[in-house]
Design a protein around this motif. Structure first.
Motif, PDB file in Angstrom:
ATOM      1  N   GLU A  73       0.142 -15.336 -46.174  1.00 15.31           N
ATOM      2  CA  GLU A  73       0.447 -16.772 -46.207  1.00 15.31           C
ATOM      3  C   GLU A  73      -0.823 -17.619 -46.185  1.00 15.31           C
ATOM      4  N   THR A  74      -1.838 -17.202 -45.446  1.00 11.37           N
ATOM      5  CA  THR A  74      -3.078 -17.967 -45.355  1.00 11.37           C
ATOM      6  C   THR A  74      -3.639 -18.274 -46.732  1.00 11.37           C
ATOM      7  N   VAL A  76      -1.976 -18.277 -49.582  1.00  7.08           N
ATOM      8  CA  VAL A  76      -1.053 -19.183 -50.283  1.00  7.08           C
ATOM      9  C   VAL A  76      -1.406 -20.629 -49.963  1.00  7.08           C
ATOM     10  N   SER A 102       2.199 -14.381 -55.457  1.00  9.84           N
ATOM     11  CA  SER A 102       1.393 -15.446 -54.856  1.00  9.84           C
ATOM     12  C   SER A 102       1.447 -16.708 -55.700  1.00  9.84           C
ATOM     13  N   ALA A 105       4.585 -18.585 -54.832  1.00  5.23           N
ATOM     14  CA  ALA A 105       4.519 -19.220 -53.517  1.00  5.23           C
ATOM     15  C   ALA A 105       3.579 -20.421 -53.536  1.00  5.23           C
ATOM     16  N   THR A 115       4.137 -25.557 -43.869  1.00 10.68           N
ATOM     17  CA  THR A 115       3.608 -24.240 -44.206  1.00 10.68           C
ATOM     18  C   THR A 115       4.604 -23.483 -45.067  1.00 10.68           C
ATOM     19  N   TYR A 116       4.108 -22.507 -45.768  1.00  8.96           N
ATOM     20  CA  TYR A 116       4.999 -21.676 -46.591  1.00  8.96           C
ATOM     21  C   TYR A 116       6.075 -21.028 -45.730  1.00  8.96           C
ATOM     22  N   TRP A 117       5.719 -20.622 -44.507  1.00  7.29           N
ATOM     23  CA  TRP A 117       6.696 -19.948 -43.640  1.00  7.29           C
ATOM     24  C   TRP A 117       7.832 -20.874 -43.220  1.00  7.29           C
ATOM     25  N   ILE A 152       5.498 -12.124 -49.302  1.00  8.01           N
ATOM     26  CA  ILE A 152       4.276 -12.577 -48.649  1.00  8.01           C
ATOM     27  C   ILE A 152       4.350 -12.172 -47.171  1.00  8.01           C
ATOM     28  N   ASN A 154       3.223 -12.854 -43.233  1.00  6.76           N
ATOM     29  CA  ASN A 154       2.680 -13.738 -42.205  1.00  6.76           C
ATOM     30  C   ASN A 154       2.023 -12.852 -41.159  1.00  6.76           C
TER      31      ASN A 154
END
Length: 386
Positions: A73-74, A76, A102, A105, A115-117, A152, A154
């Protein structure tokens, strides 16, 4: 029958067709090209070719080249910020599944907050347009060029999760088998077996439908025949072409059916052990997993196991024929001595890994043909660790 069918990707398939990027209608004027942190896209000239074809259309491009084999994720979030600062209006994923996943995302996050999460966990929903994505696969395995899914990790919580929405389907995929001849034999085997399990799992899922069944069995046939040939001789263009199409079809299976809990289990393994190639984890799990389904509820899986076995060239009425054919295919591509312990995975971690598979990707267990609980998952994982 009761099902939906949605497959919006324009597929440009065939040897030598990458050059058509110089004339195809593209969805923007400045591209973010996403590649991994390896050397191959530059060394083989693929990055320069893609950028050159864009330039012929007057389209600028910048490159993000930090993506890991198990993307995180970082990166992304870093790439999305880079794309915003560079005013990119579409994203190209060039490479294997990690680069293309990627790209999807990143395309989601360029115009969306948080954030993506947040989106993976359903805490936020996209409120702005997702940038258009173009997929240019250089491997035959994930089929991500024909599905909306991203995978992805995390790293803060050791969760590796598949996520996708209709907007993360690529607008366009250029599938040129000539780009795949340089993939080393072992990676070819890992990637090809990933495509195999996408098809098999999609065929066994309780949401399978007529079209996914058709794509899945055809992919199983092609992979069973041509993956050993591609592993034995990477320059065999017919084998590469057949595998490219088998992989794309398997991605279509993921789009209109689904993977099942074998993928949940593997994502748990590689969330904690990111050096483990996804295909290697699936191979290690596969015989214990499919044997366990048969043992737990023979009646539920026998008919479909027989169909898969026949697609692999076996005749008879014993569902174990599928397990036998699977073992032979794994041996034929040189992976019969694969051991999860080589990546440091220990049997005593089985319960922890099983729990993670439910916590991070428990939704796939609901699609299994046979009901499995955490104890079942731990048993499969334990049997796979040698």
């Amino acid at each position: 029958m009761h099902f939906d069918y949605f497959m919006p990707v324009r597929l440009i398939f065939g040897r030598g067709r990458l050059k058509e990027l110089s004339s195809l209608h593209l969805p923007g004027r400045k591209a973010l090209i996403v590649i991994t942190n390896g050397k191959s896209m530059r060394h083989l000239g693929y990055l320069d070719r893609v950028a050159g074809y864009l330039k012929e259309q007057g389209i600028d491009a910048v490159v993000f080249d930090r993506v890991l084999p198990n993307p995180i994720e970082t990166h992304v979030m870093q790439a999305a910020e880079f794309a915003r600062n560079e005013n990119c209006d579409f994203v190209i994923g060039l490479g294997g599944g990690s680069a293309i996943d990627s790209a999807k995302a990143i395309a989601l996050m360029v115009k969306n907050p948080g954030t993506y999460w947040d989106y993976v966990k359903g805490l936020k929903k996209p409120g702005e347009d997702v940038l258009p994505v173009i997929a240019v696969p250089t491997t035959a395995g994930t089929g991500t060029e024909a599905d909306p899914w991203t995978v992805i990790t995390n790293t803060a919580v050791n969760e590796k999760v598949g996520f996708g929405i209709k907007e993360t389907f690529p607008r366009l995929a250029v599938i040129d088998p000539e780009l795949m001849v340089s993939v080393p034999a072992k990676l070819t085997a890992y990637q090809g077996m990933d495509a195999f399990f996408h098809s098999v799992e999609g065929y066994l899922a309780n949401v399978a439908q007529p079209l996914s069944d058709m794509y899945a069995l055809d992919s199983v046939r092609r992979i069973s025949t041509f993956l050993p040939q591609a592993v034995a001789d990477g320059s065999n263009l017919q084998a590469r072409e057949e595998m490219a199409w088998a992989s794309t079809q398997a991605g279509m299976v993921e789009s209109i059916s689904s993977c099942i809990s074998e993928h949940s289990m593997e994502h748990a393994l590689s969330a904690f052990y990111p050096e483990l190639p996804h295909g290697a984890g699936l191979v290690a799990l596969s015989v214990p997993y499919f044997s366990y389904l048969l043992k737990k509820n023979r009646e539920k899986v026998t008919e479909r196991y027989l169909h898969i076995a026949r697609a692999m060239g076996r005749q008879g009425d014993n569902p174990e024929l599928f397990i036998d054919a699977l073992k032979d295919l794994i041996a034929a591509v040189g992976l019969d001595n694969l051991k999860l312990s080589e990546w440091g995975i220990k049997k005593e971690e089985a319960e922890k890994l099983a729990a993670n598979s439910f916590d991070a990707m428990g939704f796939l267990y609901k699609l299994d043909p046979v009901d499995l609980d955490r104890a079942d998952a731990a048993c499969v994982i334990r049997d796979a660790i040698i």
